[in-house]
Design a protein around this motif. Structure first.
Motif, PDB file in Angstrom:
ATOM      1  N   ARG A 192       5.155  16.205  -5.346  1.00 28.52           N
ATOM      2  CA  ARG A 192       6.326  15.333  -5.225  1.00 28.52           C
ATOM      3  C   ARG A 192       7.526  15.936  -5.943  1.00 28.52           C
ATOM      4  NH1 ARG A 192       4.950   9.933  -7.505  1.00 28.52           N
ATOM      5  NH2 ARG A 192       3.193  10.937  -8.542  1.00 28.52           N
TER       6      ARG A 192
ATOM      7  N   PRO B 135       7.224   4.067  -8.787  1.00 24.15           N
ATOM      8  CA  PRO B 135       6.100   3.185  -8.433  1.00 24.15           C
ATOM      9  C   PRO B 135       5.563   2.395  -9.624  1.00 24.15           C
ATOM     10  CG  PRO B 135       5.790   5.351  -7.459  1.00 24.15           C
ATOM     11  CD  PRO B 135       6.970   5.462  -8.379  1.00 24.15           C
TER      12      PRO B 135
ATOM     13  N   LEU C 282       1.188   4.408  -2.586  1.00 22.60           N
ATOM     14  CA  LEU C 282       0.727   5.704  -2.077  1.00 22.60           C
ATOM     15  C   LEU C 282       1.120   6.887  -2.961  1.00 22.60           C
ATOM     16  CD1 LEU C 282      -0.943   6.168   0.435  1.00 22.60           C
ATOM     17  CD2 LEU C 282       1.117   6.906   1.599  1.00 22.60           C
ATOM     18  N   PRO C 283       2.373   6.935  -3.433  1.00 23.26           N
ATOM     19  CA  PRO C 283       2.748   8.084  -4.259  1.00 23.26           C
ATOM     20  C   PRO C 283       1.852   8.261  -5.495  1.00 23.26           C
ATOM     21  CG  PRO C 283       4.703   6.932  -3.586  1.00 23.26           C
ATOM     22  CD  PRO C 283       3.538   6.091  -3.151  1.00 23.26           C
ATOM     23  N   PHE C 284       1.232   7.169  -5.997  1.00 17.00           N
ATOM     24  CA  PHE C 284       0.304   7.307  -7.122  1.00 17.00           C
ATOM     25  C   PHE C 284      -0.813   8.288  -6.796  1.00 17.00           C
ATOM     26  CE2 PHE C 284       1.487   2.990  -8.812  1.00 17.00           C
ATOM     27  CZ  PHE C 284       1.884   3.454 -10.027  1.00 17.00           C
ATOM     28  N   TRP C 285      -1.151   8.346  -5.523  1.00 17.87           N
ATOM     29  CA  TRP C 285      -2.294   9.158  -5.130  1.00 17.87           C
ATOM     30  C   TRP C 285      -1.874  10.584  -4.776  1.00 17.87           C
ATOM     31  CZ3 TRP C 285      -6.603   6.479  -6.019  1.00 17.87           C
ATOM     32  CH2 TRP C 285      -6.543   5.081  -5.942  1.00 17.87           C
ATOM     33  N   ILE C 286      -0.587  10.817  -4.719  1.00 17.05           N
ATOM     34  CA  ILE C 286      -0.126  12.146  -4.303  1.00 17.05           C
ATOM     35  C   ILE C 286       0.290  12.936  -5.526  1.00 17.05           C
ATOM     36  CG2 ILE C 286       1.622  13.380  -2.992  1.00 17.05           C
ATOM     37  CD1 ILE C 286       1.552  11.070  -1.003  1.00 17.05           C
ATOM     38  N   SER C 287      -0.167  14.168  -5.549  1.00 12.35           N
ATOM     39  CA  SER C 287       0.016  14.999  -6.729  1.00 12.35           C
ATOM     40  C   SER C 287       1.472  15.047  -7.196  1.00 12.35           C
ATOM     41  CB  SER C 287      -0.471  16.404  -6.419  1.00 12.35           C
ATOM     42  OG  SER C 287      -0.195  17.239  -7.501  1.00 12.35           O
TER      43      SER C 287
ATOM     44  N   LEU D 273       0.841  -1.191   0.000  1.00  9.62           N
ATOM     45  CA  LEU D 273       0.000   0.000   0.000  1.00  9.62           C
ATOM     46  C   LEU D 273       0.882   1.248   0.000  1.00  9.62           C
ATOM     47  CD1 LEU D 273      -3.086   0.493   0.186  1.00  9.62           C
ATOM     48  CD2 LEU D 273      -2.707   1.072   2.575  1.00  9.62           C
ATOM     49  N   LEU D 274       1.954   1.188   0.791  1.00 12.08           N
ATOM     50  CA  LEU D 274       2.842   2.351   0.893  1.00 12.08           C
ATOM     51  C   LEU D 274       3.524   2.667  -0.429  1.00 12.08           C
ATOM     52  CD1 LEU D 274       4.604   2.041   4.357  1.00 12.08           C
ATOM     53  CD2 LEU D 274       3.097   3.847   3.560  1.00 12.08           C
ATOM     54  N   ILE D 275       3.923   1.609  -1.164  1.00 11.94           N
ATOM     55  CA  ILE D 275       4.614   1.894  -2.415  1.00 11.94           C
ATOM     56  C   ILE D 275       3.623   2.400  -3.466  1.00 11.94           C
ATOM     57  CG2 ILE D 275       4.575  -0.278  -3.724  1.00 11.94           C
ATOM     58  CD1 ILE D 275       7.815   1.485  -2.964  1.00 11.94           C
TER      59      ILE D 275
END
Lengths: 288, 265
Positions: free
Chosen positions: A117, A164, A108-113, A104-106
């Motif tokens: 980043r 990711p 996560l960046p998909f969901w962050i603008s 899930l953590l790896i």
């Protein structure tokens, strides 16, 4: 069975209309526009001439940017494989009960603008950023080191964005490997390393190559990391398109550059599909 | 399986390092959002909420948030609706040209966003239409449709056709069958697809920068225009709010979809 030949077409009508109207026709427009002329007044004149393409290849400036784009894309692909394979392998072999959390953590960046980043590297590599602050504090340096606005910082931004995708692609193909093959290899006397080299690694290559293609295509089509983290000499082809279209409003030339970028990627994707098949890429988005 | 081998320890260490690399920028944004000082980045001089207060008082940022939320929701709604229909066609029917059309609908994933941005804008210019909210909406639908389609198709493959046929043989018409049988079974994928579409739309910058106007700014576009000056605690605070929003949404969605799928046979 009744004749329901019309049914799938009715179901497909809205999405086909959308993609046709908003993607196929606009892309055809770019091609048409790339042959047009730009009047000194700024108006676009319908024409059929190769002037925009000739301008691109007239000296080394524009092709240089194209070559830089390809080089940076290859560097990004390579770094993503090196940084992404081991974590993907770790998730695959891990029996920890926190495996789901790691995964899930790896993701996560998909969901962050993307822009957050990217810009955050300024917080880290800037003159008063994290790294310089730390090095000054421990007395290793006297004055801050300039780390931003070069190709390295652009690469950092790109990896942050694309890693990711690579991890996910590799992980999906690793998960698809029958674990009994590994046990068989071990039974037949392979060491852990031999089993990896002879069984796991070859079977995971489809995922690696799918990840490479995706990372390459996405790198070649992005302008944000060079714009925010790069200097004047780090522009990639997408930056050029952005500057011509939004900055100088030179639509015909901007279109010609877009066609050049699109053709380059088309050749790469077509070749890939011919020899390796493109479907592996789509798998990674489904396997959640 | 032996897991204490030195090789495995190295693998674990390497993975942790990659995690640190991936998460430092995100954590740093969240931390610096509380930085009270105006200029420079580190060191932090205490903890303060002043930048969040300043954000909440900024009309144009509130406006950008409203735009992004409306845009994301509408995009998710439209994309999911037409995505479900297309997925039904691909999974439940045989027809000529199926594979080609499927590839066509998935192709926006492989077309660089910058080209998509230019193409749609150029088309609009040819039609002599001004940039508008509608442009952002249709653009985002094209961007998100392939992801919705992939997610819904993957789930639909796993739902047996027999359920639908049973309902039909009991006298349900096509719409009733969909409403009573297919839709509930498909719900987790619909939720997941919709959420994915929402976050893609909410976060998108590459194509959106071509389509947005001063009146229709989304939050990422706002961040981009603020970055022109330099990075500031205010941008970090805005980033932190966005991170919390976009991370909470899928977690909530994942939780909901697991609950819904558990309730079904």
């Amino acid at each position: 069975m009744k004749s329901d030949k019309w049914k799938p077409w009715a179901l497909l009508a809205p999405s086909l209309t959308a993609v046709f109207l908003l993607l196929v026709i606009p892309v055809c427009f770019i091609v048409v526009y790339s042959f047009w002329l730009r009047a000194p007044s700024g108006a676009d004149i319908p024409a059929f001439q190769m002037g925009n393409y000739a301008k691109f290849f007239e000296d080394f400036f524009y092709p240089g940017i194209l070559i830089r784009t390809i080089r940076i894309a290859f560097e990004t692909v390579l770094l993503c494989v090196v940084m992404g394979y081991i974590p993907a392998y770790f998730f695959y072999r891990s029996e920890s009960r926190y495996k789901r959390v790691f995964l899930l953590l790896i993701m996560l960046p998909f969901w962050i603008s993307f822009i957050i980043r990217t810009m955050s590297w300024i917080n880290i590599m800037g003159d008063s950023g994290l790294i310089n602050h730390f090095l000054l504090k421990i007395g290793l340096i006297e004055t801050p080191i300039a780390m931003l606005y070069n190709e390295f910082s652009v690469l950092m931004g790109l990896i942050m964005y694309l890693l990711p995708f690579m991890v996910l692609n590799i992980y999906v193909s690793l998960e698809g490997i029958d674990k009994s093959l590994l046990e068989a290899a071990r039974c037949m006397g392979c060491t852990e390393w031999q089993a990896f080299r002879e069984v796991t690694l070859p079977l995971s290559l489809p995922g690696v190559s799918a990840g490479c293609l995706l990372v390459f295509v996405l790198t070649a089509g992005t302008y944000l990391p060079p714009m925010i983290l790069g200097g004047p000499g780090n522009d990639m082809i997408a930056n050029l398109i952005f500057k011509r279209v939004i900055g100088t409003l030179d639509w015909p030339f901007g279109s010609a550059i877009s066609v050049i970028l699109l053709s380059l990627l088309f050749v790469i994707v077509w070749t890939y599909n011919r020899y390796l098949g493109i479907n592996q890429i789509f798998k990674s988005f489904q396997g959640k | 399986m032996k897991k204490i081998s030195p090789g495995w320890t190295l693998i674990r260490l390497y993975t942790i390092l990659v995690y640190i690399f991936m998460f430092t920028p995100i954590v740093v944004v969240m931390v610096l959002a509380f930085n009270p000082k105006q200029f420079g980045i580190f060191p932090m001089e205490g903890v303060s909420l002043r930048w969040f207060v300043k954000l909440a008082q900024n009309e144009s940022i509130i406006e950008a948030f409203r735009n992004s939320l409306v845009l994301g929701s509408l995009t998710a709604l439209i994309s999911t609706a037409i995505g479900i229909l297309a997925a039904m066609a691909f999974i439940r029917f045989e027809f000529p040209g199926k594979n080609t059309l499927n590839t066509l609908l998935l192709s926006p994933i492989m077309i660089p966003e910058v080209v998509l941005g230019v193409a749609l804008l150029l088309f609009l210019r040819f039609l002599q239409q001004p940039k508008s909210f509608a442009l952002l909406l249709i653009g985002h639908v094209v961007l998100t449709l392939p992801y919705v389609l992939l997610i819904v198709q993957a789930r639909l493959v796993g739902i047996k056709k027999e359920y639908e046929e049973a309902a039909k043989s009991l006298g349900a018409n096509a719409f009733q069958t969909f409403r009573e049988v297919t839709f509930p079974l498909l719900l987790p994928a619909i939720l997941a697809g919709g959420l994915f579409a929402f976050t893609i739309s909410f976060d998108d910058i590459t194509a959106t920068l071509f389509w947005a106007t001063a009146q229709n700014q989304t939050v990422p576009v706002k961040i981009f225009s603020m970055l022109r000056n330099s990075i500031s605690p205010e941008i970090n605070a805005l980033g932190a709010v966005m991170i919390v929003l976009t991370v909470a949404t899928p977690l909530l969605g994942g939780y909901l979809s697991r609950r819904f799928s558990r309730a079904k046979p």
